[in-house]
Design a protein around this motif. Structure first.
Motif, PDB file in Angstrom:
ATOM      1  N   GLY A 291      81.044  65.085  74.746  1.00 21.51           N
ATOM      2  CA  GLY A 291      79.775  64.395  74.932  1.00 21.51           C
ATOM      3  C   GLY A 291      78.887  64.499  73.710  1.00 21.51           C
ATOM      4  N   MET A 292      78.888  65.650  73.070  1.00 21.22           N
ATOM      5  CA  MET A 292      78.106  65.809  71.846  1.00 21.22           C
ATOM      6  C   MET A 292      78.666  64.923  70.738  1.00 21.22           C
ATOM      7  SD  MET A 292      75.654  68.070  72.510  1.00 21.22           S
ATOM      8  CE  MET A 292      75.138  68.923  71.015  1.00 21.22           C
ATOM      9  N   ALA A 293      79.985  64.906  70.582  1.00 26.08           N
ATOM     10  CA  ALA A 293      80.605  64.097  69.535  1.00 26.08           C
ATOM     11  C   ALA A 293      80.399  62.606  69.779  1.00 26.08           C
ATOM     12  CB  ALA A 293      82.097  64.419  69.445  1.00 26.08           C
ATOM     13  N   GLU A 294      80.569  62.174  71.030  1.00 30.89           N
ATOM     14  CA  GLU A 294      80.402  60.756  71.355  1.00 30.89           C
ATOM     15  C   GLU A 294      78.981  60.269  71.077  1.00 30.89           C
ATOM     16  OE1 GLU A 294      81.506  60.797  75.411  1.00 30.89           O
ATOM     17  OE2 GLU A 294      83.665  61.056  75.000  1.00 30.89           O
ATOM     18  N   ARG A 295      78.019  61.181  71.174  1.00 30.24           N
ATOM     19  CA  ARG A 295      76.619  60.807  70.960  1.00 30.24           C
ATOM     20  C   ARG A 295      76.149  61.132  69.544  1.00 30.24           C
ATOM     21  NH1 ARG A 295      77.693  62.246  76.069  1.00 30.24           N
ATOM     22  NH2 ARG A 295      76.688  61.059  77.787  1.00 30.24           N
ATOM     23  N   ASP A 296      77.092  61.480  68.681  1.00 32.45           N
ATOM     24  CA  ASP A 296      76.790  61.767  67.280  1.00 32.45           C
ATOM     25  C   ASP A 296      75.772  62.905  67.155  1.00 32.45           C
ATOM     26  OD1 ASP A 296      77.085  61.447  64.555  1.00 32.45           O
ATOM     27  OD2 ASP A 296      75.521  59.913  64.403  1.00 32.45           O
ATOM     28  N   LEU A 297      76.000  63.967  67.927  1.00 30.53           N
ATOM     29  CA  LEU A 297      75.131  65.143  67.915  1.00 30.53           C
ATOM     30  C   LEU A 297      75.867  66.281  67.215  1.00 30.53           C
ATOM     31  CD1 LEU A 297      73.877  64.924  71.605  1.00 30.53           C
ATOM     32  CD2 LEU A 297      72.543  64.394  69.553  1.00 30.53           C
ATOM     33  N   PRO A 298      75.451  66.659  66.016  1.00 30.04           N
ATOM     34  CA  PRO A 298      76.154  67.722  65.278  1.00 30.04           C
ATOM     35  C   PRO A 298      76.101  69.049  66.031  1.00 30.04           C
ATOM     36  CG  PRO A 298      74.688  66.495  63.826  1.00 30.04           C
ATOM     37  CD  PRO A 298      74.349  66.085  65.221  1.00 30.04           C
ATOM     38  N   LEU A 299      77.241  69.686  66.160  1.00 30.47           N
ATOM     39  CA  LEU A 299      77.358  70.958  66.868  1.00 30.47           C
ATOM     40  C   LEU A 299      78.139  71.923  65.994  1.00 30.47           C
ATOM     41  CD1 LEU A 299      76.828  72.429  69.591  1.00 30.47           C
ATOM     42  CD2 LEU A 299      79.075  71.626  70.335  1.00 30.47           C
ATOM     43  N   SER A 300      77.669  73.151  65.906  1.00 30.98           N
ATOM     44  CA  SER A 300      78.315  74.138  65.039  1.00 30.98           C
ATOM     45  C   SER A 300      78.975  75.275  65.792  1.00 30.98           C
ATOM     46  CB  SER A 300      77.280  74.721  64.056  1.00 30.98           C
ATOM     47  OG  SER A 300      76.781  73.726  63.200  1.00 30.98           O
ATOM     48  N   VAL A 301      78.357  75.717  66.896  1.00 29.86           N
ATOM     49  CA  VAL A 301      78.854  76.894  67.610  1.00 29.86           C
ATOM     50  C   VAL A 301      78.876  76.594  69.099  1.00 29.86           C
ATOM     51  CG1 VAL A 301      78.549  79.370  68.044  1.00 29.86           C
ATOM     52  CG2 VAL A 301      77.801  78.395  65.854  1.00 29.86           C
TER      53      VAL A 301
END
Length: 743
Positions: A291-301
């Protein structure tokens, strides 16, 4: 602790011994000791049945004067003690005359009057900083026979006091009683997870009470013109730390108690948690990450909270096979997506954990006086406590964590560590009262040093809740359990400001709050605050903190502020480097950066992020915010609007903006990458000047993500044109521009 009943009387049953005139002084090359009987000595007969208060003055480090007040000295030495980096070779000058005894270190002098009533003055040159007078020192016996020692230092007109750990009440501590005693009380009480017996004064000095046990501070609350600090027992040691600026005090204090370690570049990115009591498995985790990737939300951890282990088994460090049948494969898949992994731990061992019997047999668990294992049923049934005073127990605990590191875990959330019993026996014979606060230090030290050993210097990071003095060496710390309201958002910020004033370089908090579920307005406003903090984590208790659970706008807001933070990594990395090298926190109270501005003394709804960015979180649903702007022309990083101070500003902001203002004349380096924090920060950097002055030359240093020497630019502004020159290090390209020019 209060001992008096108003100005003239003591509380019922309380007796106090106070030093009278000085009887004699014994100096040596680096210290002197003063002997002060109670009452006047007019003849030999007056020395009979006459208690003597002994006070030693010394200097453990440059610009620091230590004071030990004692009565009976025959007690056994108690452990633990704070590990201080004392410097025995720095210049110290001792001088005794007929009128006074003096010790000078750097610009700080302590002067003890040898005639007349008891008086101790601390001076910077000829200027009085603070003083201890004839009613300041007390050797106390209370109504139950308990023994205490206190001293009081004078408060000047308009002097304000800060620090004493992460405290969520009033930011200025004047008028408060503060007990240094770690407790798991959330953010809505006077209790604190991180208690630090150190305060910072607006008068340009600090005071560190060198006792790990319960210390009670009366900040203008017993005697309104003084700050009192008291400890149980027959002896009190404290250090007066010179400034003259708050930054100078923090430099000296952290040189003495320890500087924050460097943390890995990836840790500055966004952390997403499963939350505390939510139900989750790998499918849930994958859905969050997708869901984070599909919404172009950068996630690190990605963080797994406590139920990655089986219920009733905390902690056994074993993945729950019902929900995570293939933990190694799952961790590998998360790494393949460019994510780091954090897992929740605590120092308790539940009775159903296989580690309970293992630890009991080996002597690794804290014991009752009768030799049995100390246990309780809080959190998990039959929990015991790891005894970190036993080096073998610490290694045993670390070895269990190493298995997780070998499996693919990258770091740990070191939760709990505050509710430490005082009716137990420790392996090394440590005093249980002293171990209550100090336990957090040993716990976080064990985990952090394992990470340094296994991952390397600069690659270790924890997410810790409990701490005491010196705990800043083992970052990062977060603000504990807060409600999901604007009020809790404000109290969390007060806690972070107080912790920063206590020498902690990094700080985080639960975006949206922990308890309950925030409404969309609270969540979106908290996002800006969270991403404009040194570290940023989406975490809650019984509900998920993914933004699409709130509304579509929350997704947009999270994307905007995450990318803003990642673009600011060259700037944030420089601020973090300053925290590591000098002990100046990344998030700074306004008074630390503007000590000469009287308004800055009371500002607790805004802060400086590094030296040049002012942040005023919006804590209202309608976007109304009022904040203070110091002198000069400031520029909003997000809108380009300019504001000239000094003065108060009221604005209304949508969810996509917040007051984040660049300091007049500052050069803010913006990175070329906005989807991850760990990139070459100097490559393609854009150096932006805000309201520069003609002829201005500014050095800008950008650290290297791998801890190397970094890159340095010199930026010159003249007659409307800005130029930049690479003077050290390497960069694959850079730009320079003037964003706004003051009229």
């Amino acid at each position: 602790m209060k001992f008096t009943d108003g100005y003239w009387q003591l509380r019922p049953g309380v007796t106090v011994l106070r030093p009278g005139a000085v009887e004699s002084v014994e100096p040596d090359e680096r210290s002197f000791t003063v002997f002060a009987p109670i009452g006047k000595i007019t003849g030999r007969g007056d020395t009979l049945n006459r208690p003597v208060v002994t006070v030693r003055f010394f200097s453990p480090a440059p610009g620091v004067v230590g004071v030990t007040v004692g009565h009976h000295s025959g007690g056994l030495p108690k452990q633990p003690r704070f590990a201080l980096a004392e410097d025995g070779g720095h210049p110290v000058q001792v001088e005794v005359t007929g009128l006074s005894a003096r010790l000078t270190t750097g610009e700080l002098t302590v002067r003890v009057a040898l005639t007349g009533p008891w008086r101790v003055d601390f001076l910077r040159g000829d200027r009085l900083v603070t003083s201890s007078t004839e009613r300041s020192i007390g050797v106390v016996t209370d109504a139950e026979g308990g023994k205490y020692v206190h001293d009081r230092l004078a408060l000047g007109v308009g002097e304000t006091i800060y620090g004493l750990g992460e405290r969520f009440g009033a930011y200025v501590k004047n008028g408060q009683t503060v007990d240094i005693w770690n407790a798991d009380g959330g953010t809505a009480s006077e209790q604190a997870y991180k208690n630090v017996p150190f305060y910072l004064s607006s008068a340009g000095y600090g005071v560190f009470v060198d006792h790990p046990e319960h210390v009670s501070f009366e900040v203008g609350s017993e005697v309104v013109s003084q700050t009192q600090f008291s400890v149980p027992g027959q002896s009190l040691t404290y250090h007066v730390i010179d400034g003259p600026t708050p930054k100078d005090v923090l430099r000296r204090y952290t040189a003495l108690t320890g500087r924050p370690a460097r943390v890995p570049a990836w840790s500055y990115g966004l952390w997403l948690s499963t939350s505390f009591t939510t139900s989750y498995d790998e499918k849930t985790v994958t859905e969050f990450i997708d869901g984070m990737a599909e919404r172009d939300l950068p996630l690190s951890v990605f963080h797994f909270d406590c139920f990655w282990m089986r219920q009733f088994h905390w902690v056994d460090f074993i993945w729950d096979p019902a929900t995570f049948p293939d933990p190694e494969g799952m961790l590998r898949r998360l790494h393949e997506r460019g994510l780091k992994v954090c897992v929740w731990i605590n120092p308790y061992i539940a009775q159903r954990s296989y580690l309970f019997e293992e630890g009991r047999q080996a002597g690794y668990l804290v014991r009752n006086p009768d030799g049995s294992i100390w246990q309780w049923d809080k959190w998990q049934a039959g929990m015991a406590l790891v005894d970190f005073t036993n080096p073998d127990a610490a290694r045993w605990f670390a070895d269990k964590l190493k298995v997780l590191l070998d499996m693919g875990v990258d770091c740990f959330k070191t939760d709990f560590g505050e509710r430490i019993p005082t009716d137990v026996v420790w392996h090394n014979g440590a005093d249980p009262q002293r171990m209550h606060n100090y336990y957090s230090h040993l716990y976080n030290k064990t985990v952090f040093e394992l990470l340094e050993t296994e991952r390397g210097q600069g690659e270790a990071v924890v997410f810790a809740r409990s701490a005491t003095a010196g705990g800043q060496q083992f970052p990062v710390h977060w603000g504990g359990d807060c409600e999901s309201t604007f009020v809790a958002m404000a109290e969390s910020l007060r806690g972070g400001l107080s912790l920063a004033a206590s020498g902690f370089g990094y700080w985080s908090h639960d975006i949206g709050g922990f308890e309950g579920t925030p409404d969309p307005a609270v969540f979106k406003r908290w996002i800006a605050f969270g991403l404009l903090s040194s570290h940023s984590r989406l975490h809650g208790s019984g509900s998920y903190r993914v933004p699409w659970a709130y509304d579509d706008e929350a997704v947009e807001v999270l994307r905007r502020f995450t990318r803003l933070k990642l673009s600011l990594m060259p700037y944030l990395a420089a601020a973090a480097d300053e925290a590591h090298r000098e002990g100046i926190p990344v998030m700074r109270p306004m008074v630390v950066e503007f000590p000469d501005d009287p308004t800055a003394a009371y500002l607790d709804r805004q802060y400086m992020l590094g030296p040049d960015l002012l942040v005023a979180p919006v804590m209202s649903a309608d976007g109304e915010v009022t904040y203070y702007v110091p002198a000069g022309t400031w520029t909003n990083l997000m809108t380009g609007a300019q504001i000239t101070g000094p003065g108060w500003v009221s604005e209304k902001h949508g969810f996509d903006t917040v007051p984040v203002l660049a300091r007049p004349g500052s050069v803010i380096p913006f990175g070329s990458v906005t989807d991850r924090p760990d990139y070459p920060w100097a490559d393609g950097v854009q150096l932006r000047l805000y309201a520069p002055a003609s002829g201005q030359r500014t050095r800008v240093r950008i650290p290297s993500p791998d801890g190397g020497p970094g890159t340095e630019f010199e930026v010159h502004y003249q007659d409307g044109t800005a130029t930049a020159e690479l003077v050290a290090g390497v960069s694959s390209g850079y730009g320079c521009e003037v964003t706004e020019v003051a009229k």
